[in-house]
Design an enzyme around this catalytic site. Structure first.
Site, PDB file in Angstrom:
ATOM      1  N   ASP A 165      82.890  46.143  63.587  1.00 46.57           N
ATOM      2  CA  ASP A 165      81.164  47.257  63.722  1.00 46.57           C
ATOM      3  C   ASP A 165      81.613  48.952  63.733  1.00 46.57           C
ATOM      4  O   ASP A 165      80.851  49.632  62.973  1.00 46.57           O
ATOM      5  CB  ASP A 165      80.279  47.329  64.881  1.00 46.57           C
ATOM      6  CG  ASP A 165      78.661  47.213  64.815  1.00 46.57           C
ATOM      7  OD1 ASP A 165      78.386  46.870  63.289  1.00 46.57           O
ATOM      8  OD2 ASP A 165      78.113  46.899  65.657  1.00 46.57           O
ATOM      9  N   ASP A 204      73.213  42.416  65.878  1.00 44.38           N
ATOM     10  CA  ASP A 204      73.082  43.556  67.408  1.00 44.38           C
ATOM     11  C   ASP A 204      72.048  41.946  68.191  1.00 44.38           C
ATOM     12  O   ASP A 204      71.940  42.493  69.605  1.00 44.38           O
ATOM     13  CB  ASP A 204      72.485  44.406  66.951  1.00 44.38           C
ATOM     14  CG  ASP A 204      72.950  45.423  66.584  1.00 44.38           C
ATOM     15  OD1 ASP A 204      74.850  45.500  66.341  1.00 44.38           O
ATOM     16  OD2 ASP A 204      72.664  46.212  65.797  1.00 44.38           O
TER      17      ASP A 204
END
Length: 399
Positions: A224, A270
């Protein structure tokens, strides 16, 4: 999750908090009001918590199933180590596709795919709730659709599709949302599909132990950070990708109502990635047989803290933030501190979900064929095995 005024509502990524800054349409919009931003981000946080909480609870029921054919997919340490590499290749592939081919045709294909997948996922999600509304004398008939290949001992099931009248009702209701999304791409329809995908992911993807969870979260932490801060690949894909793989909420809802178009966004990755780790800690709590859910609630609070910190940092620096940069340390660190305080670190890391609750769980090393009910068909397309009340075992096949 995006900065105010930076997203047009048609893009998202699976595991990042990305922003589409710099577009003319976005820069022409008036800045969001503090009230609008508070409502948008508060709603995103609430929507993120719902699939984690209920998905974790449903994962316990799924794991306790005595029928090995109804087991969820278990992620092993080997799968966890490979996942960031596979995700990176997929993200880069999508980036190249959007650079080479027409964005319009790619999104048309994606819309059709997620139209089908979303209907099936939403049907699976609402099925337990809908079953409570059917009267006892409801004429519930059983159906089966079976396709096989070969004959004799070499006979192999390609499609084994079991469903009943109640499943058809759930599919019909989900299809209304699917048509709404396909025709309008409305943000509410997008969120219904996104919530369904997230809940299914948390429920049906199980980590086999805490070490595997740390490997997965740690690898995606690096993934990420690199793709958000190191390149523009994730942002480009986010701005181009039209699919319900994110939750969105308008920051100008108070001014424009349901036709608002200035969205904040949170990628489903997420939600699902920390969510499956939180669900594992709930199953660990239950395995301790102390009638407490200390680790589950601790990690749940840690998720809220990490997500809130992401929003705060994003507005301080006015730049896209990878949510896993803050969620991973919080979701791993908080429960670890509790384990240290209680002297249960050994128990935490020696706990094996697959050994205590999932004795015969298949590994996530193949793509299962289409099999089972409408719910399990959705799970198959997402590389998971179903966990409904009654389903036939899916027959694994090579990709």
């Amino acid at each position: 999750m995006e900065q105010p005024g930076a997203h047009n509502g048609s893009a998202g990524t699976g595991t990042g908090t990305d922003t589409g800054t710099g577009s003319p349409a976005a820069s022409a919009r008036p800045p969001a009001t503090p009230e609008g931003m508070a409502l948008a981000y508060g709603s995103l946080v609430l929507m993120a918590l719902l699939p984690i909480f209920f998905g974790a609870l449903r994962s316990v029921s799924c794991a306790k199933s005595k029928n090995s054919s109804e087991m969820p997919e278990t992620i092993t340490s080997r799968d966890a180590a490979r996942f960031p590499i596979v995700a990176s290749c997929t993200l880069l592939g999508l980036y190249l596709f959007f650079k080479i081919f027409s964005q319009e045709y790619i999104n048309l294909l994606l819309s059709m795919y997620f139209f089908v997948l979303g209907i099936l996922a939403l049907s699976h999600t609402i099925s337990p709730v809908m079953n409570r509304f059917f009267p006892a004398n409801f004429p519930n008939k059983q159906y089966q659709l079976l396709f096989t290949q070969g004959s004799g001992e070499s006979k192999e099931e390609i499609v084994n599709y079991e469903f009943d009248t109640k499943d058809l009702v759930c599919l019909a209701l989900s299809s209304v949302v699917g048509v709404w999304y396909l025709l309008r791409k409305h943000w509410i329809a997008n969120n219904l599909f996104g919530l369904a995908f997230s809940l299914n992911g948390v429920e049906l993807l199980h980590l086999n132990n805490v070490s595997t969870g740390c490997i997965l979260l740690g690898g995606l932490f690096i993934y990420d950070v690199f793709w958000v801060f190191g390149t523009n690949v994730m942002v480009t894909v986010a701005k181009s990708f039209e699919a319900p793989i994110k939750l969105v909420f308008p920051q100008d809802l108070l001014e424009k109502g349901l036709e608002a178009d200035n969205f904040a966004m949170l990628g489903l990755g997420d939600i699902v990635i920390p969510g499956i780790f939180i669900a594992l800690l709930l199953r660990f709590d239950i395995s301790l047989k102390k009638n407490t859910h200390t680790y589950f609630y601790t990690s749940f609070v840690a998720y809220i803290f990490g997500l809130g910190l992401t929003i705060f940092i994003m507005h301080i620096f006015k730049h896209a933030q990878p949510a896993l940069l803050y969620l991973v340390p919080a979701c791993i660190g908080f429960p670890l501190l509790v384990a240290l305080a209680k002297g249960e670190v050994t128990e935490l890391f020696s706990y094996e979900s697959s050994a205590e609750i999932l004795p015969h769980t298949p590994r996530l090393t193949h793509f299962p064929t289409v099999s089972g009910s409408p719910a399990s068909l959705a799970d198959s397309m997402q590389q998971k095995l179903p966990c409904p009340r009654r389903r036939r075992q899916q027959s694994p096949s090579a990709m």
